[in-house]
Design a protein around this motif. Structure first.
Motif, mmCIF file in Angstrom:
data_model
loop_
_atom_site.group_PDB
_atom_site.id
_atom_site.type_symbol
_atom_site.label_atom_id
_atom_site.label_comp_id
_atom_site.label_asym_id
_atom_site.label_seq_id
_atom_site.Cartn_x
_atom_site.Cartn_y
_atom_site.Cartn_z
ATOM 1 N N LEU A 229 39.404 41.414 49.825
ATOM 2 C CA LEU A 229 39.607 40.648 48.600
ATOM 3 C C LEU A 229 39.098 41.441 47.407
ATOM 4 C CD1 LEU A 229 38.616 37.093 49.875
ATOM 5 C CD2 LEU A 229 40.733 38.409 50.212
ATOM 6 N N SER A 230 39.904 41.473 46.345
ATOM 7 C CA SER A 230 39.603 42.317 45.199
ATOM 8 C C SER A 230 39.937 41.578 43.900
ATOM 9 C CB SER A 230 40.396 43.626 45.311
ATOM 10 O OG SER A 230 40.022 44.542 44.309
ATOM 11 N N TYR A 231 39.767 42.281 42.785
ATOM 12 C CA TYR A 231 40.040 41.696 41.469
ATOM 13 C C TYR A 231 40.410 42.829 40.522
ATOM 14 C CZ TYR A 231 39.288 39.002 37.130
ATOM 15 O OH TYR A 231 39.449 38.383 35.910
ATOM 16 N N ILE A 232 41.351 42.579 39.638
ATOM 17 C CA ILE A 232 41.713 43.534 38.591
ATOM 18 C C ILE A 232 41.244 43.018 37.238
ATOM 19 C CG2 ILE A 232 43.627 44.576 37.324
ATOM 20 C CD1 ILE A 232 45.073 44.892 39.970
ATOM 21 N N GLY A 244 35.314 50.594 34.907
ATOM 22 C CA GLY A 244 33.914 50.929 35.073
ATOM 23 C C GLY A 244 33.579 51.330 36.495
ATOM 24 N N THR A 245 32.291 51.296 36.806
ATOM 25 C CA THR A 245 31.854 51.704 38.141
ATOM 26 C C THR A 245 32.420 50.801 39.226
ATOM 27 O OG1 THR A 245 29.839 50.404 37.795
ATOM 28 C CG2 THR A 245 29.716 52.766 37.320
ATOM 29 N N ILE A 246 32.484 49.494 38.947
ATOM 30 C CA ILE A 246 33.052 48.573 39.938
ATOM 31 C C ILE A 246 34.540 48.858 40.136
ATOM 32 C CG2 ILE A 246 33.603 46.157 40.387
ATOM 33 C CD1 ILE A 246 30.722 46.814 40.929
ATOM 34 N N GLY A 247 35.223 49.210 39.051
ATOM 35 C CA GLY A 247 36.633 49.563 39.167
ATOM 36 C C GLY A 247 36.846 50.777 40.056
ATOM 37 N N ALA A 248 35.931 51.754 39.965
ATOM 38 C CA ALA A 248 36.032 52.919 40.848
ATOM 39 C C ALA A 248 35.906 52.495 42.307
ATOM 40 C CB ALA A 248 34.947 53.932 40.485
ATOM 41 N N ALA A 249 35.004 51.543 42.556
ATOM 42 C CA ALA A 249 34.852 51.031 43.924
ATOM 43 C C ALA A 249 36.104 50.289 44.376
ATOM 44 C CB ALA A 249 33.633 50.113 44.000
ATOM 45 N N LYS A 250 36.704 49.516 43.476
ATOM 46 C CA LYS A 250 37.928 48.787 43.825
ATOM 47 C C LYS A 250 39.086 49.752 44.099
ATOM 48 C CE LYS A 250 36.109 44.711 43.450
ATOM 49 N NZ LYS A 250 35.805 43.939 44.671
ATOM 50 N N SER A 251 39.154 50.840 43.348
ATOM 51 C CA SER A 251 40.190 51.843 43.609
ATOM 52 C C SER A 251 39.982 52.474 44.985
ATOM 53 C CB SER A 251 40.156 52.933 42.528
ATOM 54 O OG SER A 251 40.513 52.397 41.268
ATOM 55 N N HIS A 252 38.737 52.715 45.346
ATOM 56 C CA HIS A 252 38.434 53.253 46.667
ATOM 57 C C HIS A 252 38.836 52.252 47.751
ATOM 58 C CE1 HIS A 252 35.896 54.409 50.144
ATOM 59 N NE2 HIS A 252 36.029 55.642 49.674
ATOM 60 N N LEU A 253 38.578 50.968 47.488
ATOM 61 C CA LEU A 253 38.961 49.927 48.435
ATOM 62 C C LEU A 253 40.469 49.931 48.656
ATOM 63 C CD1 LEU A 253 37.497 47.432 49.889
ATOM 64 C CD2 LEU A 253 38.460 46.058 48.044
ATOM 65 N N GLU A 254 41.228 50.081 47.581
ATOM 66 C CA GLU A 254 42.682 50.080 47.684
ATOM 67 C C GLU A 254 43.187 51.327 48.407
ATOM 68 O OE1 GLU A 254 43.838 49.548 43.643
ATOM 69 O OE2 GLU A 254 43.022 47.497 43.557
ATOM 70 N N ALA A 278 42.491 36.015 41.423
ATOM 71 C CA ALA A 278 42.408 35.739 39.997
ATOM 72 C C ALA A 278 41.001 35.272 39.631
ATOM 73 C CB ALA A 278 43.444 34.693 39.604
ATOM 74 N N ALA A 279 40.776 35.090 38.350
ATOM 75 C CA ALA A 279 39.450 34.790 37.822
ATOM 76 C C ALA A 279 38.912 33.465 38.334
ATOM 77 C CB ALA A 279 39.494 34.767 36.298
ATOM 78 N N ALA A 280 37.610 33.428 38.540
ATOM 79 C CA ALA A 280 36.910 32.209 38.939
ATOM 80 C C ALA A 280 35.451 32.372 38.569
ATOM 81 C CB ALA A 280 37.057 31.960 40.438
ATOM 82 N N GLU A 331 51.952 49.000 44.589
ATOM 83 C CA GLU A 331 50.857 49.727 45.235
ATOM 84 C C GLU A 331 50.426 49.071 46.538
ATOM 85 O OE1 GLU A 331 47.739 51.230 42.670
ATOM 86 O OE2 GLU A 331 48.953 50.763 40.913
ATOM 87 N N GLY A 332 51.240 48.130 47.031
ATOM 88 C CA GLY A 332 50.967 47.525 48.323
ATOM 89 C C GLY A 332 49.907 46.451 48.314
ATOM 90 N N ARG A 333 49.613 45.887 47.136
ATOM 91 C CA ARG A 333 48.595 44.857 47.021
ATOM 92 C C ARG A 333 49.221 43.471 46.948
ATOM 93 N NH1 ARG A 333 45.962 47.825 41.812
ATOM 94 N NH2 ARG A 333 48.054 47.245 41.107
ATOM 95 N N VAL A 334 48.625 42.506 47.647
ATOM 96 C CA VAL A 334 49.016 41.110 47.476
ATOM 97 C C VAL A 334 48.497 40.651 46.126
ATOM 98 C CG1 VAL A 334 48.788 38.761 48.361
ATOM 99 C CG2 VAL A 334 48.913 40.681 49.966
ATOM 100 N N ARG A 335 49.344 40.040 45.314
ATOM 101 C CA ARG A 335 48.927 39.632 43.972
ATOM 102 C C ARG A 335 48.906 38.110 43.875
ATOM 103 N NH1 ARG A 335 48.821 43.946 40.370
ATOM 104 N NH2 ARG A 335 47.672 42.437 39.076
ATOM 105 N N LEU A 336 47.690 37.578 43.725
ATOM 106 C CA LEU A 336 47.491 36.144 43.544
ATOM 107 C C LEU A 336 47.077 35.820 42.110
ATOM 108 C CD1 LEU A 336 45.499 35.474 46.851
ATOM 109 C CD2 LEU A 336 47.960 35.250 46.465
#
Length: 400
Positions: A229-232, A244-254, A278-280, A331-336
């Motif tokens: 589970l991720s977030y953009i 930011g740094t978290i975005g770099a981690a999310k890119s690695h996750l993807e 999505a946001a919560a 990019e092969g991601r499920v988008r909710l």
């Protein structure tokens, strides 16, 4: 027995105690919000949810149990009641286990460090002994400040920082009297190995380690599917989040998802995806500068059209199980998150962001909703709960 009246006491968005009754009621509400639940007692697929006690991981657990009838294992890391109450996740897990039993779902919850090989061994043993030695689904939803590498013993720490230059943004805070204030905060940029450390904690390394560990024990069923589970998020928060740094981690996750997808396709006819939620309002998101303001404004624009985490995870389970087609982006991601990132919605939020001040914020954002959502994370502001009554805080961890 340890009954007492629990009043909400907080430091900013962090509450010192949690309310067991409120946490239990919230779990009940989430279960009841799941449409067309699987029949009680039906034996569904075997699933493992890593990070099962909070946020989207909790929603994944409840949606899987109620909608799909999963059985299996939830892994989380929560504190037991002691001088203070247990953590909210402790009480939510007890409530989830109670509902699972009531509906005939065989769900075991393990409390410990999901990054450790010890936990992986416990899970593998349980899958072998209790669930027929097969795993159909793995949901990975871990947000943590630190991770210890099981091979080297190195402790990595994640940070919330922009990359390249300082980041100044508006943010929402509440003073001691609960009055909202819109302030500007500046966050210093990442330095040294901040990015590498954050990727080591929040990237895909541990997710891949889980898959490898279970594959080596021959526990992945034919067609095994896993989702992280991720977030953009919005362009308004991109500098501190996706860039930011978290975005770099999310890119690695993807990137890890793409590697795992190819590997699983070849070995078990399976697949791996990231799910962009999505946001919560979550315990993790309230710590990120600007996110509280953004979510409050988003609610001001959309109102009840916002899709709660439980609704999003119902959609994800429907896609993973084939009840609905798997809807992937380029990019092969499920988008909710389509409803959140709709251009018209983002334009309206951006307009409000631009004019948001301490004087105007109550007109632009749904602050009553936001405040209640933060309190509900800890079991407060839940309808039907008498907060003047003493409640039992010494709730045991659920045993199988």
């Amino acid at each position: 027995m340890s009954e007492r009246v629990i009043a909400p006491k907080s430091r900013g968005f962090l509450f010192l105690d949690s309310h067991p009754g409120g946490c239990r009621q919230l779990v009940d509400e989430m279960w009841q919000a799941v449409p067309a639940p699987a029949p009680a007692g039906s034996e569904g697929p075997v699933a493992l949810v890593i990070g099962s006690s909070a946020g989207y991981g909790l929603a994944a657990t409840i949606a899987g149990l109620a909608r799909v009838g999963i059985r299996g294992i939830g892994v989380c890391f929560e504190k037991a009641p002691a001088r203070r109450t247990g953590t909210a996740g402790w009480y939510r897990t007890a409530a989830t286990a109670r509902l699972a039993r009531q509906h005939g779902r065989d769900m075991v919850f393990l409390n410990g460090d999901a990054f450790s090989d010890t936990m992986k061994e416990q899970v593998a043993d349980l899958l072998t002994e209790r669930f027929g030695g097969r795993l159909d689904y793995l949901i990975y939803s871990v947000a943590a400040p630190r991770r210890t590498d099981p091979d080297t013993g190195t402790v990595y720490a994640s940070v919330l920082k922009p990359v390249g230059s300082p980041y100044t943004t508006k943010t929402l805070v509440f003073d001691e009297d609960g009055a909202p204030e819109v302030k500007e905060v500046t966050t210093a940029p990442a330095e040294g190995d901040d990015i590498e450390q954050t990727v080591a904690v929040m990237g895909g390394t541990d997710w891949e380690r889980w898959i490898t560990f279970l594959a080596d024990r021959s526990l992945l069923a034919e067609g095994f599917t896993t989702a992280a589970l991720s977030y953009i998020g919005s362009p308004l928060t991109a500098a501190i989040y996706r860039q930011g740094t978290i975005g770099a981690a999310k890119s690695h996750l993807e990137g890890t998802a793409r590697t795992l997808d190819e590997r699983l396709g070849k070995t078990v006819g399976g697949r791996a995806v990231t799910s962009v939620n999505a946001a919560a309002v979550t315990q993790s998101s309230t710590a990120i500068p600007g996110i509280a303001l953004y979510v409050g404004l988003l609610r001001g624009v959309l109102g009840d059209a916002m899709v709660a985490p439980i609704g999003q995870l119902v959609q994800l389970w429907d896609q993973l199980t084939g009840a609905r087609p798997l809807d992937l982006d380029d990019e092969g991601r499920v988008r909710l998150d389509a409803w959140e990132l709709d251009p018209a919605v983002q334009h309206a939020v951006a307009e409000r962001w631009g004019t948001a001040t301490s004087d105007t914020i109550t007109e632009l954002a749904d602050l009553d909703w936001f405040s209640d959502e933060v309190r509900r994370l800890y079991g407060f502001s839940v309808l039907g709960i008498d907060y003047t009554a003493a409640v039992e805080t010494d709730v045991p961890w659920p045993t199988p």
